[in-house]
Design a protein around this motif. Sequence first.
Motif, PDB file in Angstrom:
ATOM      1  N   THR A  53      15.285  62.118  25.515  1.00 60.27           N
ATOM      2  CA  THR A  53      16.346  62.787  24.780  1.00 60.27           C
ATOM      3  C   THR A  53      17.034  63.774  25.706  1.00 60.27           C
ATOM      4  O   THR A  53      16.378  64.599  26.336  1.00 60.27           O
ATOM      5  CB  THR A  53      15.781  63.533  23.562  1.00 60.27           C
ATOM      6  N   VAL A  54      18.358  63.668  25.804  1.00 59.39           N
ATOM      7  CA  VAL A  54      19.140  64.575  26.644  1.00 59.39           C
ATOM      8  C   VAL A  54      20.271  65.152  25.817  1.00 59.39           C
ATOM      9  O   VAL A  54      20.686  64.583  24.814  1.00 59.39           O
ATOM     10  CB  VAL A  54      19.708  63.865  27.898  1.00 59.39           C
ATOM     11  N   LYS A  55      20.783  66.309  26.258  1.00 58.43           N
ATOM     12  CA  LYS A  55      21.964  66.899  25.653  1.00 58.43           C
ATOM     13  C   LYS A  55      23.168  66.440  26.468  1.00 58.43           C
ATOM     14  O   LYS A  55      23.218  66.644  27.677  1.00 58.43           O
ATOM     15  CB  LYS A  55      21.878  68.418  25.661  1.00 58.43           C
ATOM     16  N   MET A  56      24.136  65.818  25.784  1.00 58.64           N
ATOM     17  CA  MET A  56      25.267  65.213  26.478  1.00 58.64           C
ATOM     18  C   MET A  56      26.548  65.547  25.738  1.00 58.64           C
ATOM     19  O   MET A  56      26.581  65.556  24.511  1.00 58.64           O
ATOM     20  CB  MET A  56      25.067  63.695  26.513  1.00 58.64           C
ATOM     21  N   CYS A  57      27.615  65.833  26.504  1.00 58.79           N
ATOM     22  CA  CYS A  57      28.899  66.089  25.865  1.00 58.79           C
ATOM     23  C   CYS A  57      29.502  64.756  25.417  1.00 58.79           C
ATOM     24  O   CYS A  57      29.158  63.694  25.930  1.00 58.79           O
ATOM     25  CB  CYS A  57      29.843  66.835  26.798  1.00 58.79           C
ATOM     26  N   THR A  58      30.402  64.823  24.457  1.00 56.10           N
ATOM     27  CA  THR A  58      30.961  63.608  23.894  1.00 56.10           C
ATOM     28  C   THR A  58      31.878  62.890  24.871  1.00 56.10           C
ATOM     29  O   THR A  58      32.078  61.685  24.749  1.00 56.10           O
ATOM     30  CB  THR A  58      31.719  63.915  22.603  1.00 56.10           C
TER      31      THR A  58
ATOM     32  N   LYS B  33      33.001  76.407  23.548  1.00 54.88           N
ATOM     33  CA  LYS B  33      31.773  75.646  23.740  1.00 54.88           C
ATOM     34  C   LYS B  33      32.093  74.156  23.795  1.00 54.88           C
ATOM     35  O   LYS B  33      32.949  73.675  23.047  1.00 54.88           O
ATOM     36  CB  LYS B  33      30.799  75.911  22.590  1.00 54.88           C
ATOM     37  N   PRO B  34      31.408  73.412  24.641  1.00 55.51           N
ATOM     38  CA  PRO B  34      31.612  71.964  24.672  1.00 55.51           C
ATOM     39  C   PRO B  34      30.946  71.298  23.472  1.00 55.51           C
ATOM     40  O   PRO B  34      30.040  71.862  22.857  1.00 55.51           O
ATOM     41  CB  PRO B  34      30.948  71.526  25.980  1.00 55.51           C
ATOM     42  N   ASN B  35      31.418  70.111  23.155  1.00 50.80           N
ATOM     43  CA  ASN B  35      30.875  69.347  22.032  1.00 50.80           C
ATOM     44  C   ASN B  35      29.631  68.610  22.518  1.00 50.80           C
ATOM     45  O   ASN B  35      29.718  67.536  23.103  1.00 50.80           O
ATOM     46  CB  ASN B  35      31.940  68.382  21.518  1.00 50.80           C
ATOM     47  N   ILE B  36      28.457  69.193  22.296  1.00 56.98           N
ATOM     48  CA  ILE B  36      27.186  68.678  22.816  1.00 56.98           C
ATOM     49  C   ILE B  36      26.430  67.954  21.706  1.00 56.98           C
ATOM     50  O   ILE B  36      26.326  68.451  20.588  1.00 56.98           O
ATOM     51  CB  ILE B  36      26.320  69.828  23.364  1.00 56.98           C
ATOM     52  N   LYS B  37      25.901  66.784  22.031  1.00 49.93           N
ATOM     53  CA  LYS B  37      25.085  65.998  21.107  1.00 49.93           C
ATOM     54  C   LYS B  37      23.753  65.680  21.777  1.00 49.93           C
ATOM     55  O   LYS B  37      23.673  65.548  22.988  1.00 49.93           O
ATOM     56  CB  LYS B  37      25.773  64.677  20.745  1.00 49.93           C
ATOM     57  N   LYS B  38      22.695  65.539  20.969  1.00 51.56           N
ATOM     58  CA  LYS B  38      21.403  65.072  21.476  1.00 51.56           C
ATOM     59  C   LYS B  38      21.401  63.555  21.393  1.00 51.56           C
ATOM     60  O   LYS B  38      21.626  62.979  20.332  1.00 51.56           O
ATOM     61  CB  LYS B  38      20.257  65.639  20.653  1.00 51.56           C
TER      62      LYS B  38
ATOM     63  N   CYS C 271      31.215  62.470  28.116  1.00 53.68           N
ATOM     64  CA  CYS C 271      30.299  61.623  28.888  1.00 53.68           C
ATOM     65  C   CYS C 271      29.754  60.491  28.032  1.00 53.68           C
ATOM     66  O   CYS C 271      29.565  59.377  28.508  1.00 53.68           O
ATOM     67  CB  CYS C 271      29.153  62.450  29.442  1.00 53.68           C
ATOM     68  N   LEU C 272      29.489  60.783  26.773  1.00 49.97           N
ATOM     69  CA  LEU C 272      28.987  59.756  25.866  1.00 49.97           C
ATOM     70  C   LEU C 272      30.030  58.666  25.662  1.00 49.97           C
ATOM     71  O   LEU C 272      29.711  57.478  25.634  1.00 49.97           O
ATOM     72  CB  LEU C 272      28.613  60.398  24.535  1.00 49.97           C
ATOM     73  N   ARG C 273      31.298  59.057  25.548  1.00 51.61           N
ATOM     74  CA  ARG C 273      32.366  58.094  25.337  1.00 51.61           C
ATOM     75  C   ARG C 273      32.606  57.243  26.587  1.00 51.61           C
ATOM     76  O   ARG C 273      32.889  56.062  26.492  1.00 51.61           O
ATOM     77  CB  ARG C 273      33.648  58.828  24.952  1.00 51.61           C
ATOM     78  N   SER C 274      32.480  57.845  27.757  1.00 46.03           N
ATOM     79  CA  SER C 274      32.731  57.106  28.983  1.00 46.03           C
ATOM     80  C   SER C 274      31.516  56.306  29.435  1.00 46.03           C
ATOM     81  O   SER C 274      31.538  55.674  30.489  1.00 46.03           O
ATOM     82  CB  SER C 274      33.173  58.043  30.092  1.00 46.03           C
ATOM     83  N   MET C 275      30.427  56.399  28.658  1.00 40.32           N
ATOM     84  CA  MET C 275      29.199  55.625  28.910  1.00 40.32           C
ATOM     85  C   MET C 275      28.632  55.890  30.303  1.00 40.32           C
ATOM     86  O   MET C 275      28.307  54.981  31.046  1.00 40.32           O
ATOM     87  CB  MET C 275      29.445  54.136  28.714  1.00 40.32           C
ATOM     88  N   LYS C 276      28.507  57.157  30.650  1.00 43.94           N
ATOM     89  CA  LYS C 276      27.946  57.518  31.946  1.00 43.94           C
ATOM     90  C   LYS C 276      26.446  57.277  32.007  1.00 43.94           C
ATOM     91  O   LYS C 276      25.835  57.391  33.052  1.00 43.94           O
ATOM     92  CB  LYS C 276      28.257  58.969  32.278  1.00 43.94           C
ATOM     93  N   THR C 277      25.829  56.963  30.868  1.00 41.47           N
ATOM     94  CA  THR C 277      24.385  56.722  30.872  1.00 41.47           C
ATOM     95  C   THR C 277      24.055  55.300  31.317  1.00 41.47           C
ATOM     96  O   THR C 277      22.906  55.008  31.597  1.00 41.47           O
ATOM     97  CB  THR C 277      23.806  56.958  29.480  1.00 41.47           C
TER      98      THR C 277
ATOM     99  N   MET D  75      20.891  76.019  24.851  1.00 40.48           N
ATOM    100  CA  MET D  75      22.070  76.352  25.613  1.00 40.48           C
ATOM    101  C   MET D  75      23.034  75.175  25.555  1.00 40.48           C
ATOM    102  O   MET D  75      22.632  74.024  25.667  1.00 40.48           O
ATOM    103  CB  MET D  75      21.676  76.650  27.055  1.00 40.48           C
ATOM    104  N   ALA D  76      24.301  75.440  25.388  1.00 41.56           N
ATOM    105  CA  ALA D  76      25.308  74.386  25.277  1.00 41.56           C
ATOM    106  C   ALA D  76      25.751  73.961  26.675  1.00 41.56           C
ATOM    107  O   ALA D  76      26.697  74.497  27.237  1.00 41.56           O
ATOM    108  CB  ALA D  76      26.495  74.872  24.462  1.00 41.56           C
ATOM    109  N   LYS D  77      25.029  72.994  27.256  1.00 38.21           N
ATOM    110  CA  LYS D  77      25.361  72.505  28.588  1.00 38.21           C
ATOM    111  C   LYS D  77      25.040  71.024  28.661  1.00 38.21           C
ATOM    112  O   LYS D  77      23.971  70.591  28.244  1.00 38.21           O
ATOM    113  CB  LYS D  77      24.580  73.274  29.638  1.00 38.21           C
ATOM    114  N   CYS D  78      25.971  70.252  29.221  1.00 37.59           N
ATOM    115  CA  CYS D  78      25.780  68.813  29.359  1.00 37.59           C
ATOM    116  C   CYS D  78      24.847  68.547  30.533  1.00 37.59           C
ATOM    117  O   CYS D  78      25.019  69.115  31.611  1.00 37.59           O
ATOM    118  CB  CYS D  78      27.135  68.139  29.572  1.00 37.59           C
ATOM    119  N   SER D  79      23.880  67.667  30.332  1.00 40.12           N
ATOM    120  CA  SER D  79      22.944  67.358  31.408  1.00 40.12           C
ATOM    121  C   SER D  79      23.528  66.355  32.399  1.00 40.12           C
ATOM    122  O   SER D  79      22.961  66.172  33.473  1.00 40.12           O
ATOM    123  CB  SER D  79      21.646  66.810  30.818  1.00 40.12           C
ATOM    124  N   VAL D  80      24.645  65.718  32.068  1.00 42.67           N
ATOM    125  CA  VAL D  80      25.249  64.732  32.963  1.00 42.67           C
ATOM    126  C   VAL D  80      26.299  65.366  33.861  1.00 42.67           C
ATOM    127  O   VAL D  80      26.252  65.262  35.082  1.00 42.67           O
ATOM    128  CB  VAL D  80      25.870  63.572  32.135  1.00 42.67           C
TER     129      VAL D  80
END
Length: 65
Positions: A49-54, A33-38, A56-62, A1-6
Amino acid sequence: MAKCSVCDKGIIAGHRISITRSHVSRRANRFWKPNIKKVRIMKSGNAITVKMCTACLRSMKTKGE
């Protein structure tokens, strides 16, 4: 499913509208659909391993988890 875990960003439904006529009369269902990456992140010392949209990945929410 295309959903960001953050941020829980998911699929958005709407209509594709034909603008070839003078009236907007024809509509077809469409999904955005959102741009989701593993991504592998460190959480409490373990690599998971999480599914995250780009976004959130760019803003370094992890960071800081």
